[in-house]
Design a protein around this motif. Structure first.
Motif, PDB file in Angstrom:
ATOM      1  N   LEU A 154       0.848  -1.195   0.000  1.00  4.97           N
ATOM      2  CA  LEU A 154       0.000   0.000   0.000  1.00  4.97           C
ATOM      3  C   LEU A 154       0.884   1.246   0.000  1.00  4.97           C
ATOM      4  O   LEU A 154       1.896   1.299   0.690  1.00  4.97           O
ATOM      5  CB  LEU A 154      -0.908   0.010   1.227  1.00  4.97           C
ATOM      6  CG  LEU A 154      -2.071  -0.961   1.176  1.00  4.97           C
ATOM      7  CD1 LEU A 154      -2.705  -1.113   2.554  1.00  4.97           C
ATOM      8  CD2 LEU A 154      -3.106  -0.492   0.179  1.00  4.97           C
ATOM      9  N   ASP A 155       0.467   2.254  -0.768  1.00  5.47           N
ATOM     10  CA  ASP A 155       1.283   3.452  -0.929  1.00  5.47           C
ATOM     11  C   ASP A 155       0.996   4.549   0.090  1.00  5.47           C
ATOM     12  O   ASP A 155       1.880   5.343   0.393  1.00  5.47           O
ATOM     13  CB  ASP A 155       1.091   4.031  -2.336  1.00  5.47           C
ATOM     14  CG  ASP A 155       1.587   3.093  -3.414  1.00  5.47           C
ATOM     15  OD1 ASP A 155       2.515   2.300  -3.139  1.00  5.47           O
ATOM     16  OD2 ASP A 155       1.047   3.138  -4.530  1.00  5.47           O
ATOM     17  N   CYS A 156      -0.236   4.619   0.586  1.00  8.78           N
ATOM     18  CA  CYS A 156      -0.573   5.741   1.464  1.00  8.78           C
ATOM     19  C   CYS A 156      -1.721   5.359   2.405  1.00  8.78           C
ATOM     20  O   CYS A 156      -2.485   4.436   2.127  1.00  8.78           O
ATOM     21  CB  CYS A 156      -0.946   6.965   0.642  1.00  8.78           C
ATOM     22  SG  CYS A 156      -2.493   6.784  -0.272  1.00  8.78           S
ATOM     23  N   ASP A 193      -2.792  -2.988  -8.053  1.00 15.14           N
ATOM     24  CA  ASP A 193      -1.758  -4.005  -8.266  1.00 15.14           C
ATOM     25  C   ASP A 193      -0.662  -3.865  -7.226  1.00 15.14           C
ATOM     26  O   ASP A 193      -0.368  -2.768  -6.744  1.00 15.14           O
ATOM     27  CB  ASP A 193      -1.148  -3.870  -9.656  1.00 15.14           C
ATOM     28  CG  ASP A 193      -2.115  -4.259 -10.758  1.00 15.14           C
ATOM     29  OD1 ASP A 193      -3.022  -5.062 -10.493  1.00 15.14           O
ATOM     30  OD2 ASP A 193      -1.944  -3.771 -11.891  1.00 15.14           O
ATOM     31  N   GLY A 194      -0.032  -4.982  -6.895  1.00 14.40           N
ATOM     32  CA  GLY A 194       1.144  -4.969  -6.018  1.00 14.40           C
ATOM     33  C   GLY A 194       0.871  -5.127  -4.548  1.00 14.40           C
ATOM     34  O   GLY A 194       1.808  -5.105  -3.749  1.00 14.40           O
ATOM     35  N   ILE A 195      -0.374  -5.297  -4.155  1.00 16.05           N
ATOM     36  CA  ILE A 195      -0.707  -5.503  -2.739  1.00 16.05           C
ATOM     37  C   ILE A 195      -0.692  -6.989  -2.450  1.00 16.05           C
ATOM     38  O   ILE A 195      -1.249  -7.775  -3.214  1.00 16.05           O
ATOM     39  CB  ILE A 195      -2.096  -4.911  -2.403  1.00 16.05           C
ATOM     40  CG1 ILE A 195      -2.111  -3.417  -2.648  1.00 16.05           C
ATOM     41  CG2 ILE A 195      -2.473  -5.228  -0.954  1.00 16.05           C
ATOM     42  CD1 ILE A 195      -3.482  -2.790  -2.525  1.00 16.05           C
ATOM     43  N   THR A 196      -0.024  -7.378  -1.382  1.00 18.60           N
ATOM     44  CA  THR A 196      -0.015  -8.786  -0.983  1.00 18.60           C
ATOM     45  C   THR A 196      -0.562  -8.918   0.441  1.00 18.60           C
ATOM     46  O   THR A 196      -0.251  -8.126   1.315  1.00 18.60           O
ATOM     47  CB  THR A 196       1.401  -9.394  -1.028  1.00 18.60           C
ATOM     48  OG1 THR A 196       2.275  -8.648  -0.189  1.00 18.60           O
ATOM     49  CG2 THR A 196       1.947  -9.394  -2.454  1.00 18.60           C
ATOM     50  N   ILE A 197      -1.398  -9.923   0.612  1.00 18.54           N
ATOM     51  CA  ILE A 197      -1.986 -10.241   1.906  1.00 18.54           C
ATOM     52  C   ILE A 197      -1.604 -11.678   2.245  1.00 18.54           C
ATOM     53  O   ILE A 197      -1.863 -12.588   1.460  1.00 18.54           O
ATOM     54  CB  ILE A 197      -3.509 -10.075   1.891  1.00 18.54           C
ATOM     55  CG1 ILE A 197      -3.883  -8.634   1.533  1.00 18.54           C
ATOM     56  CG2 ILE A 197      -4.110 -10.475   3.239  1.00 18.54           C
ATOM     57  CD1 ILE A 197      -5.367  -8.409   1.346  1.00 18.54           C
ATOM     58  N   MET A 242      -8.217 -11.117  -3.444  1.00 14.46           N
ATOM     59  CA  MET A 242      -8.978 -10.776  -4.657  1.00 14.46           C
ATOM     60  C   MET A 242      -9.513  -9.350  -4.588  1.00 14.46           C
ATOM     61  O   MET A 242      -9.471  -8.614  -5.577  1.00 14.46           O
ATOM     62  CB  MET A 242     -10.106 -11.777  -4.871  1.00 14.46           C
ATOM     63  CG  MET A 242      -9.628 -13.140  -5.318  1.00 14.46           C
ATOM     64  SD  MET A 242     -10.955 -14.351  -5.510  1.00 14.46           S
ATOM     65  CE  MET A 242     -11.991 -13.570  -6.712  1.00 14.46           C
ATOM     66  N   VAL A 243      -9.994  -8.944  -3.414  1.00 17.18           N
ATOM     67  CA  VAL A 243     -10.467  -7.569  -3.237  1.00 17.18           C
ATOM     68  C   VAL A 243      -9.306  -6.596  -3.439  1.00 17.18           C
ATOM     69  O   VAL A 243      -9.437  -5.588  -4.137  1.00 17.18           O
ATOM     70  CB  VAL A 243     -11.106  -7.378  -1.837  1.00 17.18           C
ATOM     71  CG1 VAL A 243     -11.415  -5.910  -1.572  1.00 17.18           C
ATOM     72  CG2 VAL A 243     -12.365  -8.225  -1.704  1.00 17.18           C
TER      73      VAL A 243
END
Length: 73
Positions: free
Chosen positions: A10-12, A65-69, A58-59
């Motif tokens: 996440l960027d911000c 793009d680029g978010i990992t959970i 998926m959400v």
């Protein structure tokens, strides 16, 4: 039941708040802490944790793009 996850990419804080709202629509509740990189999802008892994380991913993929959970150990 609470499912605790790590979240990266996440960027911000504003984006984190928007994603948290989207996750709250999908699950019973969601608490995303941008500064700690943590996500806690409140789901029904008996839900499979891996499936919950996959649904949250998926959400996140639909959001940016680029978010990992990942499930927290």
């Amino acid at each position: 039941m609470k499912v605790r996850c790590d979240i990266e990419g996440l960027d911000c804080p504003h984006c984190a708040a928007k994603l948290e709202g989207m996750l709250k629509d999908k699950f019973n509740d969601a608490n995303l802490n941008f500064s700690l990189g943590s996500l806690v999802l409140d789901v029904d008892d008996g839900d499979d944790e891996e499936e919950v994380v996959a649904a949250a991913q998926m959400v996140a993929n639909d959001f940016e793009d680029g978010i990992t959970i990942d499930l927290r150990d």
